[in-house]
Design a protein around this motif. Sequence first.
Motif, PDB file in Angstrom:
ATOM      1  N   LEU A   1      27.655  39.253  -4.721  1.00  0.00           N
ATOM      2  CA  LEU A   1      27.144  39.386  -6.080  1.00  0.00           C
ATOM      3  C   LEU A   1      26.455  38.091  -6.499  1.00  0.00           C
ATOM      4  N   GLY A   2      25.212  38.183  -6.971  1.00  0.00           N
ATOM      5  CA  GLY A   2      24.479  37.013  -7.412  1.00  0.00           C
ATOM      6  C   GLY A   2      23.882  36.164  -6.315  1.00  0.00           C
ATOM      7  N   THR A   3      23.934  36.635  -5.080  1.00  0.00           N
ATOM      8  CA  THR A   3      23.422  35.835  -3.959  1.00  0.00           C
ATOM      9  C   THR A   3      21.921  36.000  -3.779  1.00  0.00           C
ATOM     10  N   ASN A   4      21.455  37.242  -3.718  1.00  0.00           N
ATOM     11  CA  ASN A   4      20.028  37.483  -3.503  1.00  0.00           C
ATOM     12  C   ASN A   4      19.214  37.397  -4.789  1.00  0.00           C
ATOM     13  N   ALA A   5      19.842  37.726  -5.897  1.00  0.00           N
ATOM     14  CA  ALA A   5      19.208  37.658  -7.220  1.00  0.00           C
ATOM     15  C   ALA A   5      20.308  37.491  -8.244  1.00  0.00           C
ATOM     16  N   PRO A   6      20.003  36.942  -9.402  1.00  0.00           N
ATOM     17  CA  PRO A   6      21.052  36.750 -10.414  1.00  0.00           C
ATOM     18  C   PRO A   6      21.738  38.064 -10.774  1.00  0.00           C
ATOM     19  N   ALA A   7      23.062  38.016 -10.866  1.00  0.00           N
ATOM     20  CA  ALA A   7      23.824  39.195 -11.267  1.00  0.00           C
ATOM     21  C   ALA A   7      23.460  39.580 -12.694  1.00  0.00           C
ATOM     22  N   ASN A   8      23.591  40.866 -13.007  1.00  0.00           N
ATOM     23  CA  ASN A   8      23.261  41.325 -14.350  1.00  0.00           C
ATOM     24  C   ASN A   8      24.245  42.399 -14.786  1.00  0.00           C
ATOM     25  N   GLY A   9      24.244  42.708 -16.072  1.00  0.00           N
ATOM     26  CA  GLY A   9      25.190  43.654 -16.627  1.00  0.00           C
ATOM     27  C   GLY A   9      25.056  45.047 -16.063  1.00  0.00           C
ATOM     28  N   ARG A  10      23.828  45.499 -15.827  1.00  0.00           N
ATOM     29  CA  ARG A  10      23.625  46.832 -15.257  1.00  0.00           C
ATOM     30  C   ARG A  10      24.249  46.937 -13.874  1.00  0.00           C
ATOM     31  N   GLN A  11      24.114  45.871 -13.093  1.00  0.00           N
ATOM     32  CA  GLN A  11      24.697  45.837 -11.753  1.00  0.00           C
ATOM     33  C   GLN A  11      26.223  45.945 -11.830  1.00  0.00           C
ATOM     34  N   LEU A  12      26.825  45.199 -12.756  1.00  0.00           N
ATOM     35  CA  LEU A  12      28.279  45.264 -12.914  1.00  0.00           C
ATOM     36  C   LEU A  12      28.725  46.644 -13.371  1.00  0.00           C
ATOM     37  N   ASP A  13      27.971  47.264 -14.246  1.00  0.00           N
ATOM     38  CA  ASP A  13      28.318  48.620 -14.692  1.00  0.00           C
ATOM     39  C   ASP A  13      28.311  49.598 -13.523  1.00  0.00           C
ATOM     40  N   THR A  14      27.327  49.454 -12.653  1.00  0.00           N
ATOM     41  CA  THR A  14      27.259  50.322 -11.472  1.00  0.00           C
ATOM     42  C   THR A  14      28.471  50.117 -10.580  1.00  0.00           C
ATOM     43  N   ILE A  15      28.851  48.845 -10.375  1.00  0.00           N
ATOM     44  CA  ILE A  15      30.020  48.541  -9.542  1.00  0.00           C
ATOM     45  C   ILE A  15      31.287  49.114 -10.174  1.00  0.00           C
ATOM     46  N   ARG A  16      31.440  48.920 -11.467  1.00  0.00           N
ATOM     47  CA  ARG A  16      32.602  49.496 -12.167  1.00  0.00           C
ATOM     48  C   ARG A  16      32.672  51.013 -11.965  1.00  0.00           C
ATOM     49  N   ASN A  17      31.537  51.666 -12.098  1.00  0.00           N
ATOM     50  CA  ASN A  17      31.511  53.123 -11.984  1.00  0.00           C
ATOM     51  C   ASN A  17      31.844  53.592 -10.570  1.00  0.00           C
ATOM     52  N   ILE A  18      31.406  52.841  -9.573  1.00  0.00           N
ATOM     53  CA  ILE A  18      31.712  53.200  -8.184  1.00  0.00           C
ATOM     54  C   ILE A  18      33.223  53.208  -7.969  1.00  0.00           C
ATOM     55  N   TYR A  19      33.898  52.158  -8.438  1.00  0.00           N
ATOM     56  CA  TYR A  19      35.351  52.098  -8.254  1.00  0.00           C
ATOM     57  C   TYR A  19      36.072  53.099  -9.155  1.00  0.00           C
ATOM     58  N   ALA A  20      35.563  53.326 -10.343  1.00  0.00           N
ATOM     59  CA  ALA A  20      36.170  54.316 -11.237  1.00  0.00           C
ATOM     60  C   ALA A  20      36.087  55.712 -10.630  1.00  0.00           C
ATOM     61  N   ASP A  21      34.955  56.037 -10.032  1.00  0.00           N
ATOM     62  CA  ASP A  21      34.788  57.348  -9.398  1.00  0.00           C
ATOM     63  C   ASP A  21      35.786  57.541  -8.258  1.00  0.00           C
ATOM     64  N   ALA A  22      36.150  56.420  -7.589  1.00  0.00           N
ATOM     65  CA  ALA A  22      37.120  56.481  -6.494  1.00  0.00           C
ATOM     66  C   ALA A  22      38.557  56.330  -6.979  1.00  0.00           C
ATOM     67  N   ASP A  23      38.741  56.167  -8.297  1.00  0.00           N
ATOM     68  CA  ASP A  23      40.061  55.969  -8.899  1.00  0.00           C
ATOM     69  C   ASP A  23      40.738  54.711  -8.346  1.00  0.00           C
ATOM     70  N   VAL A  24      39.935  53.694  -8.088  1.00  0.00           N
ATOM     71  CA  VAL A  24      40.446  52.397  -7.642  1.00  0.00           C
ATOM     72  C   VAL A  24      40.499  51.472  -8.854  1.00  0.00           C
ATOM     73  N   ASN A  25      41.696  51.060  -9.230  1.00  0.00           N
ATOM     74  CA  ASN A  25      41.873  50.256 -10.441  1.00  0.00           C
ATOM     75  C   ASN A  25      41.870  48.755 -10.190  1.00  0.00           C
ATOM     76  N   ARG A  26      42.142  48.343  -8.955  1.00  0.00           N
ATOM     77  CA  ARG A  26      42.158  46.908  -8.659  1.00  0.00           C
ATOM     78  C   ARG A  26      41.265  46.642  -7.455  1.00  0.00           C
ATOM     79  N   TYR A  27      40.305  45.786  -7.656  1.00  0.00           N
ATOM     80  CA  TYR A  27      39.399  45.363  -6.597  1.00  0.00           C
ATOM     81  C   TYR A  27      38.971  43.941  -6.906  1.00  0.00           C
ATOM     82  N   PHE A  28      38.501  43.252  -5.875  1.00  0.00           N
ATOM     83  CA  PHE A  28      38.057  41.867  -6.010  1.00  0.00           C
ATOM     84  C   PHE A  28      36.532  41.807  -6.080  1.00  0.00           C
ATOM     85  N   ILE A  29      36.040  40.921  -6.937  1.00  0.00           N
ATOM     86  CA  ILE A  29      34.646  40.490  -6.873  1.00  0.00           C
ATOM     87  C   ILE A  29      34.674  39.021  -6.484  1.00  0.00           C
TER      88      ILE A  29
END
Length: 276
Positions: free
Chosen positions: A65-93
Amino acid sequence: MTIDKKSDNEELSQAIETEALCELHRSAPPTLRESMGLRLESVDGATVSVAARGANIVINRVIGLGTNAPANGRQLDTIRNIYADADVNRYFIHAASSARPAPLTAFLENAGFVADRPWMKFVRDGGAVEEPSRDLEIREIDAEHAGDFGRIAGSAFGLGEPARELLAALVGRPGWRIFMSFDAGRPAGTGALFVRGSVGWTDWGATDPAFRRRGSQSALLARRVNAAADMGCTLLCTCTGEAVDGEDQHSYRNILRAGFVQAGLRPNYSPAGRPA
């Protein structure tokens, strides 16, 4: 030992760690991918690893995250949704020091993520190391002991039965070399080496509780260091959890004894921080 070009090493270390995690996903046959709910996504350059069942933050984590281009809120929302869809409540960034916006830690905190246990990254050059004396046999394994590898490593890392099958699938995969210690033919400990080009990554070091304090991990790590040297690696990377007072630090000490140096403590962020 002195390791130069810290920023270059951080980039190479992150790249080999990412590729090893991606290869773990690629090793899964379709039925296992489905039963574990495995997903591997790229979200604006960040690698998002998901296992809905049988796994924890060892697999459920985000690298880059933030390596190739600066991280942004839309990107984080997408990541949150990916884990929410999988019902994963704890993950590392993972928050690399070179990530943008700098510091990435402040960006994640402002977005509602909470500091979790950091991981210490280590590097060493490609030289060999003297292997310690021991009463255990160390050898590279093939499919005969793949199940033992999955069982020992999966149990040590707190993974469920499906993920143990996933680990077993690494045995014999291109780029992977899996080693095991034996006591009179009985599997005692495990250690994996992943190599791409001149860079190596050590992972999945574990010991069956019945064989602890026999020097299995120090011997397996030394064997992997020497195997990497034989393969022409000029940089070898690994990581383990931050040293915490009152906790067993065997892995941390074994890494240092094998000639690795601390390359920096990498912050980790999760939706709710460390569990109580």
